[in-house]
Write an enzyme that holds these catalytic residues in place. Structure first.
Site, short mmCIF file in Angstrom:
data_model
loop_
_atom_site.label_atom_id
_atom_site.label_comp_id
_atom_site.label_asym_id
_atom_site.label_seq_id
_atom_site.Cartn_x
_atom_site.Cartn_y
_atom_site.Cartn_z
N HIS A 154 0.68 -1.07 0.48
CA HIS A 154 0.20 0.00 0.14
C HIS A 154 1.00 0.97 -0.39
O HIS A 154 1.28 1.65 0.76
CB HIS A 154 -0.67 -0.16 1.27
CG HIS A 154 -1.70 1.06 1.10
ND1 HIS A 154 -1.79 1.47 2.13
CD2 HIS A 154 -2.25 1.78 -0.01
CE1 HIS A 154 -3.38 2.60 2.12
NE2 HIS A 154 -3.39 2.72 0.49
N ASP A 158 8.42 7.71 -20.75
CA ASP A 158 8.58 7.35 -21.85
C ASP A 158 10.11 7.76 -22.01
O ASP A 158 10.57 7.01 -21.24
CB ASP A 158 7.98 9.79 -22.49
CG ASP A 158 8.28 10.84 -21.52
OD1 ASP A 158 9.63 10.46 -21.40
OD2 ASP A 158 8.36 11.60 -21.91
N HIS A 170 7.01 19.26 -13.83
CA HIS A 170 7.92 18.47 -14.13
C HIS A 170 8.84 18.18 -13.15
O HIS A 170 9.78 16.66 -13.08
CB HIS A 170 8.61 18.88 -15.48
CG HIS A 170 9.28 16.92 -16.27
ND1 HIS A 170 8.09 15.83 -16.31
CD2 HIS A 170 10.08 17.22 -16.57
CE1 HIS A 170 9.51 14.97 -16.89
NE2 HIS A 170 10.25 15.92 -17.04
N ALA A 173 5.03 12.16 -21.37
CA ALA A 173 4.32 10.85 -21.42
C ALA A 173 5.13 10.10 -20.20
O ALA A 173 5.59 9.42 -20.01
CB ALA A 173 3.99 10.25 -22.38
N ASN A 174 4.46 10.70 -19.09
CA ASN A 174 4.92 10.12 -17.58
C ASN A 174 4.07 9.69 -16.67
O ASN A 174 3.13 10.59 -16.53
CB ASN A 174 6.14 10.63 -17.13
CG ASN A 174 7.57 11.11 -18.15
OD1 ASN A 174 8.00 9.97 -18.95
ND2 ASN A 174 7.57 12.24 -18.42
#
Length: 139
Positions: free
Chosen positions: A20, A28, A106, A129-130
């Site tokens: 958990h 990417d 980012h 794209a992460n």
């Protein structure tokens, strides 16, 4: 042989051993991966496998409680964001829970990814794209 979708042994093991709030990052081809984090490198060539294909297989196996996404995806890659949000909506319905989404700069995303149990590198060659997926429990 395994009967379920995920055939990659290191990725299957990683998901099976999540507790958990443990996390894994799907990224990417360009996200930096620190030496201290397990690298599960699926990238073969540009676009293979792509981010969404990899995400689909992972969320088929993993109970997701929370996700972190870079804020920049909103303007730099809205197509991937729309697909990602759609998948999370479907996953919420199938899991019966609300997935908490958090958007961060980012640079902050990269720092958070360093705490992941593993970083899964795809062949995706589109910006931001992460996603960091945090494990929940199905009970």
């Amino acid at each position: 042989m395994k009967k379920t979708t995920l055939l990659n042994a290191p990725l299957s093991h990683c998901i099976a051993t999540l507790g958990h709030t443990d996390s894994i990052t799907i990224c990417d081809a360009g996200l930096p991966i620190p030496a201290q984090v397990e690298r599960i490198d699926l990238a073969l060539t540009a676009g293979v496998p792509n981010f969404l294909q990899t995400l689909d297989v992972v969320i088929n196996e993993m109970f997701v409680e929370r996700a972190v996404i870079a804020e920049e995806i909103k303007t730099k890659n809205p197509h991937i964001l729309t697909a990602l949000l759609s998948r999370f909506n479907q996953l919420e319905a199938s899991q019966g829970n609300k997935i908490q989404l958090e958007f961060v700069p980012h640079e902050t995303f990269k720092q958070h990814s360093q705490n992941s149990k593993a970083i899964v590198r795809t062949g995706e060659c589109s910006p931001y794209a992460n996603v960091i997926l945090y494990s929940g429990v199905p009970f």
